[in-house]
Write a protein that holds these residues in place. Structure first.
Motif, PDB file in Angstrom:
ATOM      1  N   GLU A   1      20.407 -30.087  61.500  1.00 47.84           N
ATOM      2  CA  GLU A   1      20.618 -28.777  60.895  1.00 47.84           C
ATOM      3  C   GLU A   1      20.406 -28.814  59.392  1.00 47.84           C
ATOM      4  O   GLU A   1      20.377 -29.880  58.787  1.00 47.84           O
ATOM      5  CB  GLU A   1      22.058 -28.329  61.158  1.00 47.84           C
ATOM      6  N   SER A   2      20.353 -27.654  58.811  1.00 51.48           N
ATOM      7  CA  SER A   2      20.271 -27.524  57.367  1.00 51.48           C
ATOM      8  C   SER A   2      21.458 -28.242  56.715  1.00 51.48           C
ATOM      9  O   SER A   2      22.591 -28.090  57.165  1.00 51.48           O
ATOM     10  CB  SER A   2      20.297 -26.037  57.019  1.00 51.48           C
ATOM     11  N   GLY A   3      21.159 -29.039  55.700  1.00 50.62           N
ATOM     12  CA  GLY A   3      22.221 -29.736  54.982  1.00 50.62           C
ATOM     13  C   GLY A   3      22.636 -31.062  55.593  1.00 50.62           C
ATOM     14  O   GLY A   3      23.574 -31.701  55.118  1.00 50.62           O
ATOM     15  N   SER A   4      21.919 -31.503  56.632  1.00 48.08           N
ATOM     16  CA  SER A   4      22.326 -32.736  57.305  1.00 48.08           C
ATOM     17  C   SER A   4      21.847 -33.998  56.570  1.00 48.08           C
ATOM     18  O   SER A   4      22.236 -35.103  56.935  1.00 48.08           O
ATOM     19  CB  SER A   4      21.842 -32.738  58.759  1.00 48.08           C
ATOM     20  N   GLY A   5      20.985 -33.827  55.563  1.00 49.75           N
ATOM     21  CA  GLY A   5      20.599 -34.982  54.753  1.00 49.75           C
ATOM     22  C   GLY A   5      19.156 -35.452  54.926  1.00 49.75           C
ATOM     23  O   GLY A   5      18.771 -36.476  54.365  1.00 49.75           O
ATOM     24  N   LYS A   6      18.363 -34.681  55.639  1.00 51.39           N
ATOM     25  CA  LYS A   6      16.989 -35.094  55.939  1.00 51.39           C
ATOM     26  C   LYS A   6      16.145 -35.259  54.679  1.00 51.39           C
ATOM     27  O   LYS A   6      15.504 -36.299  54.474  1.00 51.39           O
ATOM     28  CB  LYS A   6      16.318 -34.056  56.865  1.00 51.39           C
ATOM     29  N   THR A   7      16.160 -34.230  53.842  1.00 49.84           N
ATOM     30  CA  THR A   7      15.347 -34.286  52.625  1.00 49.84           C
ATOM     31  C   THR A   7      15.861 -35.367  51.681  1.00 49.84           C
ATOM     32  O   THR A   7      15.078 -36.089  51.061  1.00 49.84           O
ATOM     33  CB  THR A   7      15.330 -32.913  51.919  1.00 49.84           C
ATOM     34  N   THR A   8      17.174 -35.492  51.596  1.00 49.49           N
ATOM     35  CA  THR A   8      17.735 -36.522  50.719  1.00 49.49           C
ATOM     36  C   THR A   8      17.252 -37.912  51.144  1.00 49.49           C
ATOM     37  O   THR A   8      16.836 -38.719  50.313  1.00 49.49           O
ATOM     38  CB  THR A   8      19.282 -36.455  50.730  1.00 49.49           C
TER      39      THR A   8
ATOM     40  N   PHE B   1      26.585 -36.343  46.320  1.00 50.39           N
ATOM     41  CA  PHE B   1      26.349 -35.423  45.213  1.00 50.39           C
ATOM     42  C   PHE B   1      27.682 -34.803  44.831  1.00 50.39           C
ATOM     43  O   PHE B   1      28.568 -34.651  45.675  1.00 50.39           O
ATOM     44  CB  PHE B   1      25.393 -34.290  45.628  1.00 50.39           C
ATOM     45  N   MET B   2      27.804 -34.415  43.566  1.00 49.01           N
ATOM     46  CA  MET B   2      28.957 -33.615  43.168  1.00 49.01           C
ATOM     47  C   MET B   2      28.500 -32.167  43.169  1.00 49.01           C
ATOM     48  O   MET B   2      27.581 -31.792  42.449  1.00 49.01           O
ATOM     49  CB  MET B   2      29.448 -34.018  41.775  1.00 49.01           C
TER      50      MET B   2
ATOM     51  N   HIS C   1      13.536 -28.844  61.820  1.00 47.85           N
ATOM     52  CA  HIS C   1      14.712 -28.308  62.499  1.00 47.85           C
ATOM     53  C   HIS C   1      14.430 -28.188  63.992  1.00 47.85           C
ATOM     54  O   HIS C   1      15.330 -27.950  64.783  1.00 47.85           O
ATOM     55  CB  HIS C   1      14.978 -26.858  62.057  1.00 47.85           C
TER      56      HIS C   1
ATOM     57  N   GLU D   1       9.234 -30.617  56.690  1.00 49.97           N
ATOM     58  CA  GLU D   1       9.082 -29.280  57.273  1.00 49.97           C
ATOM     59  C   GLU D   1       7.748 -28.652  56.864  1.00 49.97           C
ATOM     60  O   GLU D   1       7.720 -27.541  56.320  1.00 49.97           O
ATOM     61  CB  GLU D   1      10.239 -28.384  56.815  1.00 49.97           C
TER      62      GLU D   1
ATOM     63  N   ALA E   1      25.974 -36.817  51.230  1.00 44.60           N
ATOM     64  CA  ALA E   1      24.691 -36.381  51.790  1.00 44.60           C
ATOM     65  C   ALA E   1      24.149 -37.404  52.785  1.00 44.60           C
ATOM     66  O   ALA E   1      23.490 -37.038  53.752  1.00 44.60           O
ATOM     67  CB  ALA E   1      23.683 -36.136  50.671  1.00 44.60           C
TER      68      ALA E   1
ATOM     69  N   VAL F   1      29.999 -34.256  48.000  1.00 42.04           N
ATOM     70  CA  VAL F   1      29.282 -34.069  49.258  1.00 42.04           C
ATOM     71  C   VAL F   1      28.665 -35.406  49.637  1.00 42.04           C
ATOM     72  O   VAL F   1      27.910 -35.980  48.848  1.00 42.04           O
ATOM     73  CB  VAL F   1      28.138 -33.032  49.104  1.00 42.04           C
TER      74      VAL F   1
END
Ligand SMILES: Nc1ncnc2c1ncn2[C@@H]1O[C@H](COP(=O)(O)OP(=O)(O)OP(=O)(O)O)[C@@H](O)[C@H]1O
Ligand SMILES: [Mg+2]
Length: 256
Positions: A49-56, A15-16, A209, A176, A30, A28
């Protein structure tokens, strides 16, 4: 043969991101060469952790987002999610139980929508199926006439699960699904997912998480860190013998 329902192969996605206070946009990563697979009836936990790419990763698997490179294979083929029957196979349950249900629709309308679209069910057949769905997630028929705000968070999440399961998916992605709920209600929803998995053999990707949840629920686990899968395997083996420093740190945080 080995019944692989879903395979994600070397998925990359960037992502930009907007720089703050006029700073230049920056890239980034992701997802970096992320690969996972899910067999029929298996529960894969995606942790990190948050931002690690799970949702992406989950959004790419379900066709809500497009990868830069790499392949998603559903039943060994690249899915065409424009085709309703293929879209039906992967269903997503969201974290936020309130905003994922239309506040102006009664529960019966929420549940009727996918059944009309995918199976053309009408009147008695439709009501019968809605009743069955409510029952299967532990809700009474009285929930039909209610609006989302008249239900508790746990009850709303049950509706979300019922809606996802109503179209007979092969894979349920639960992003989650319990983190907005009270601890006691979390346990009930986790038990529901585990029971549904036992009875219907539906495959599940469970995003969390919380490593404690992984042990009780999942068969396999993928640990993500900064878009990479740093550890992947059968839950018991990963717990007994974590290879990456990152997993050891996560496990240490749970044990300690
Ligand atoms: N639409 C987007 N635009 C810009 N950056 C994004 C976008 N979506 C995700 N990202 C970035 O990609 C990275 C991975 O995000 P992602 O939402 O997949 O993480 P996550 O593991 O699901 O985190 P969380 O546990 O907080 O839900 C993060 O750095 C995030 O800021
Ligand atoms: Mg997320």
């Amino acid at each position: 043969m080995n019944n692989i329902i879903l395979r994600a192969e070397k998925i990359n996605k960037h992502f930009m991101a907007e720089g703050i206070f006029g700073a230049a946009r920056y890239k980034v990563n992701a997802l970096v060469d992320a690969s996972v697979e899910v067999k029929k009836g298996e529960i894969l936990a995606l942790v990190g952790e948050s931002g690690s790419g799970k949702t992406t990763l989950a959004r790419i698997i379900s066709g809500l987002e497009k990868q830069d490179s790499g392949a998603v294979l559903l039943d060994r083929k690249i899915p065409d999610y424009k085709n309703p029957d293929e879209r039906r196979k992967v269903q997503y349950v969201f974290q936020d139980t309130y905003y994922s249900l239309n506040p102006r629709m009664k529960i019966k309308a929420v549940l009727a929508e996918p059944l009309k679209v995918h199976f053309g069910l009408k009147k008695e057949k439709l009501n019968e199926k809605i009743n069955k769905m409510l029952q299967s997630v532990g809700l009474g028929a009285d929930a039909m006439e209610k609006y989302p705000h008249e239900l508790s968070g746990g009850q709303r999440q049950r509706v979300g699960i019922a809606r996802a399961l109503s179209v007979n998916p092969e894979l349920l992605i639960a992003d989650e699904p319990v983190s907005s709920l009270d601890v006691s209600v979390q346990a009930q929803i986790l038990k529901l997912l585990s029971d549904l998995n036992e009875t219907t053999k539906i495959s599940i990707i469970f995003i969390t998480h919380d490593l404690r949840v992984v042990k009780s629920l999942a068969d396999t686990v993928a640990v993500m860190n900064r878009g990479e899968i740093v550890e992947y395997g059968v839950v018991e083996e990963v717990y007994a013998n974590p290879r990456s420093e990152y997993t050891k740190t996560l496990l240490g945080a749970v044990k300690g």
